[in-house]
Scaffold this motif. Structure first.
Motif, short mmCIF file in Angstrom:
data_model
loop_
_atom_site.label_atom_id
_atom_site.label_comp_id
_atom_site.label_asym_id
_atom_site.label_seq_id
_atom_site.Cartn_x
_atom_site.Cartn_y
_atom_site.Cartn_z
N VAL A 199 0.82 -1.36 0.00
CA VAL A 199 -0.02 -0.07 0.01
C VAL A 199 0.95 1.24 -0.14
O VAL A 199 0.57 2.35 -0.78
N LEU A 200 2.01 1.12 0.69
CA LEU A 200 2.75 2.36 0.55
C LEU A 200 3.60 2.54 -0.73
O LEU A 200 4.05 3.79 -0.93
N ALA A 201 3.73 1.36 -1.34
CA ALA A 201 4.38 1.53 -2.57
C ALA A 201 3.50 2.40 -3.66
O ALA A 201 3.98 3.00 -4.62
N LYS A 202 2.53 2.69 -3.19
CA LYS A 202 1.42 3.23 -4.45
C LYS A 202 1.51 4.60 -4.28
O LYS A 202 1.12 5.42 -5.15
N GLY A 203 2.28 4.88 -3.19
CA GLY A 203 2.20 6.53 -3.21
C GLY A 203 0.93 7.18 -2.62
O GLY A 203 1.23 8.58 -2.76
N GLU A 204 0.19 6.30 -2.07
CA GLU A 204 -1.25 7.22 -1.86
C GLU A 204 -1.06 7.25 -0.23
O GLU A 204 -1.04 6.24 0.41
N PRO A 205 -1.81 8.26 0.38
CA PRO A 205 -1.92 8.08 1.82
C PRO A 205 -3.03 6.88 2.36
O PRO A 205 -3.73 6.50 1.54
N MET A 206 -2.56 6.50 3.50
CA MET A 206 -3.13 5.31 3.93
C MET A 206 -3.23 5.38 5.60
O MET A 206 -2.29 6.02 6.33
N ASP A 207 -4.36 5.23 5.94
CA ASP A 207 -4.49 5.35 7.46
C ASP A 207 -4.23 4.08 8.34
O ASP A 207 -4.28 2.92 7.74
N PHE A 208 -3.48 4.27 9.32
CA PHE A 208 -3.13 3.09 10.39
C PHE A 208 -3.31 3.62 11.56
O PHE A 208 -3.45 4.84 12.09
N PHE A 209 -3.82 2.57 12.60
CA PHE A 209 -3.92 2.86 14.02
C PHE A 209 -2.88 3.27 14.89
O PHE A 209 -1.83 2.46 14.75
N HIS A 210 -3.28 4.21 15.80
CA HIS A 210 -1.90 4.63 16.65
C HIS A 210 -2.22 4.07 18.08
O HIS A 210 -1.34 4.20 18.84
N ASP A 211 -3.32 3.33 18.06
CA ASP A 211 -3.80 3.30 19.72
C ASP A 211 -3.99 1.80 19.78
O ASP A 211 -5.05 1.34 20.93
N GLU A 212 -3.65 0.85 19.25
CA GLU A 212 -3.56 -0.60 19.32
C GLU A 212 -1.99 -1.13 19.26
O GLU A 212 -1.45 -0.69 18.31
N TYR A 213 -1.91 -1.65 20.44
CA TYR A 213 -0.52 -2.08 20.62
C TYR A 213 -0.40 -3.67 20.61
O TYR A 213 -1.18 -4.35 21.36
N ARG A 214 0.70 -4.14 20.00
CA ARG A 214 0.82 -5.61 20.02
C ARG A 214 2.48 -5.72 20.02
O ARG A 214 3.12 -4.82 19.95
N CYS A 215 3.10 -6.90 20.07
CA CYS A 215 4.44 -7.51 20.01
C CYS A 215 4.58 -8.38 18.97
O CYS A 215 4.78 -9.74 19.20
N PRO A 216 4.68 -7.97 17.54
CA PRO A 216 4.69 -8.74 16.64
C PRO A 216 5.99 -9.84 16.81
O PRO A 216 7.10 -9.21 17.18
N VAL A 217 5.77 -11.02 16.19
CA VAL A 217 7.11 -11.99 16.22
C VAL A 217 7.21 -12.61 15.03
O VAL A 217 6.40 -12.81 14.24
N TYR A 218 8.62 -12.50 14.79
CA TYR A 218 9.12 -12.85 13.71
C TYR A 218 8.90 -14.40 13.33
O TYR A 218 9.12 -15.12 14.30
N VAL A 219 8.40 -14.79 12.22
CA VAL A 219 8.03 -16.16 11.92
C VAL A 219 9.19 -17.09 12.22
O VAL A 219 9.08 -18.19 12.94
N LYS A 220 10.52 -16.87 11.86
CA LYS A 220 11.59 -17.77 12.15
C LYS A 220 11.99 -17.85 13.59
O LYS A 220 12.22 -18.88 13.99
N ASP A 221 11.65 -16.75 14.36
CA ASP A 221 11.75 -17.11 16.00
C ASP A 221 10.79 -18.15 16.42
O ASP A 221 11.05 -18.88 17.32
N LEU A 222 9.56 -18.02 15.83
CA LEU A 222 8.47 -18.94 16.41
C LEU A 222 8.91 -20.28 15.71
O LEU A 222 8.60 -21.31 16.77
N VAL A 223 9.32 -20.38 14.75
CA VAL A 223 9.85 -21.63 14.32
C VAL A 223 10.75 -22.33 15.21
O VAL A 223 10.93 -23.36 15.72
#
Length: 324
Positions: A199-223
């Motif tokens: 979506v960012l590659a299209k060069g158009e503005p995009m909405d993203f949430f600023h008030d939801e928090y997670r701790c994303p995990v890299y898949v190879k760490d999970l493996v």
């Protein structure tokens, strides 16, 4: 050389494919022979996956009814380790059909099948979710109360409780958002880093949430986490009843996730529009802050999960190798 058997339930999904590829890659370096099997539900395993892991046995299984498990018993036998990645994991879909969510996400049929073996020596590694938490504070610990705000989270709490009450040896992994490279047979769902990049590659503005928090995990760490638990069980055979938060080291919002992608790819940060999650009706309630304390994970397995920005860089280098 003794032979050990691993069954990946939900082997055609995102995590399942990554597990199968990694387990197949390390087979020749183990002090024991390793046999792999996988289950699929809606489709036969895709050809690219079968080519990548030619020695793994695929089985068609219906997790609601248990149809197909007898076939595994006959043609594969009792597994030493079962990794349950299968789930109805789209929260909105769970709200629409809570009966299906409970039937698929609570592995009662799987546990019943495992319990049918006279030699009760199978470890069940079950993927749960950070959405078991209410989301009203930061850095939840495993012993904090589970108060899910949606059907998906409720079904995962029910699964944890069922396993704990009805099975002897298990590791329950409460996973955050899983991100990383695409699978050998691309999965239909959007992957977070790849979607943000597109979506960012299209060069158009995009909405993203600023008030939801997670701790994303890299898949190879999970493996790595799952393999460490698997090898520990196979090598030591000590009783295991483990509950772990599984996330990365960073508590971040969707805005911050997108900013990391933009920094690495050189996109204009002004394209990222910060909005509140309350501005969008997603058809399902979502917890605000389900960041997790991963101290127990680090201490139990002696590992340091990948920082989010480093994981994003690795993901994008895998997607665009010529640009790395």
């Amino acid at each position: 050389m003794s032979s050990k058997k691993i069954l990946i339930v939900g082997g055609t999904g995102y995590l399942g494919q990554h597990l199968l590829q990694e387990f197949a890659a390390i087979q020749d370096n183990l002090p024991y022979a390793l046999s792999l099997a996988l289950t699929c539900h809606t489709n036969p395993p895709p050809e690219p996956l079968l080519k990548a892991i030619p020695h793994a046995l695929p089985f068609h299984v219906d997790l609601k009814t248990g149809n197909g498990f007898d076939d595994i018993s006959i043609n594969f036998g009792q597994p030493d380790v079962v990794v349950n990645c299968a789930a109805l994991s789209v929260p909105r879909a769970c709200e629409v059909d809570p009966t299906a969510a409970m039937a698929i996400n609570v592995p009662s049929v799987l546990v019943k099948w495992l319990s049918s073996f006279s030699n009760g020596d199978s470890l069940l590694i079950h993927l749960s979710t950070d959405q078991v938490y209410e989301g009203t504070k930061s850095f939840y610990k495993e012993d904090d109360e589970t108060l899910p705000v949606n059907v998906y989270g409720s079904s995962k709490v029910a699964a944890e409780q069922f396993i704990s009450a009805n099975y002897s040896n298990f590791a329950i992994l409460r996973s955050s958002i899983i991100y990383g490279p695409q699978t050998v047979s691309p999965v239909p769902k959007s992957l977070p880093v790849q979607w943000m990049d597109s979506v960012l590659a299209k060069g158009e503005p995009m909405d993203f949430f600023h008030d939801e928090y997670r701790c994303p995990v890299y898949v190879k760490d999970l493996v790595t986490i799952i393999w460490t638990l698997t090898n520990k069980w196979i090598s030591e055979g000590e009783p295991m009843q483990l509950l772990l938060n599984v996330g990365g080291p960073d508590r971040i919002s969707r805005v911050q996730m997108a900013e990391a992608v933009a920094h690495i790819r050189g996109y204009n940060l002004s394209l990222i529009k910060s909005v509140s999650s309350s501005t969008v009706n997603r058809g399902v309630k979502s917890p605000a802050d389900i960041s997790m304390d991963i101290t127990r994970l680090i201490q139990t397995l002696n590992m340091s999960p990948t920082a989010y920005r480093d994981g994003v860089r690795l993901t994008l280098e895998a997607e665009f190798p010529s640009a790395s």
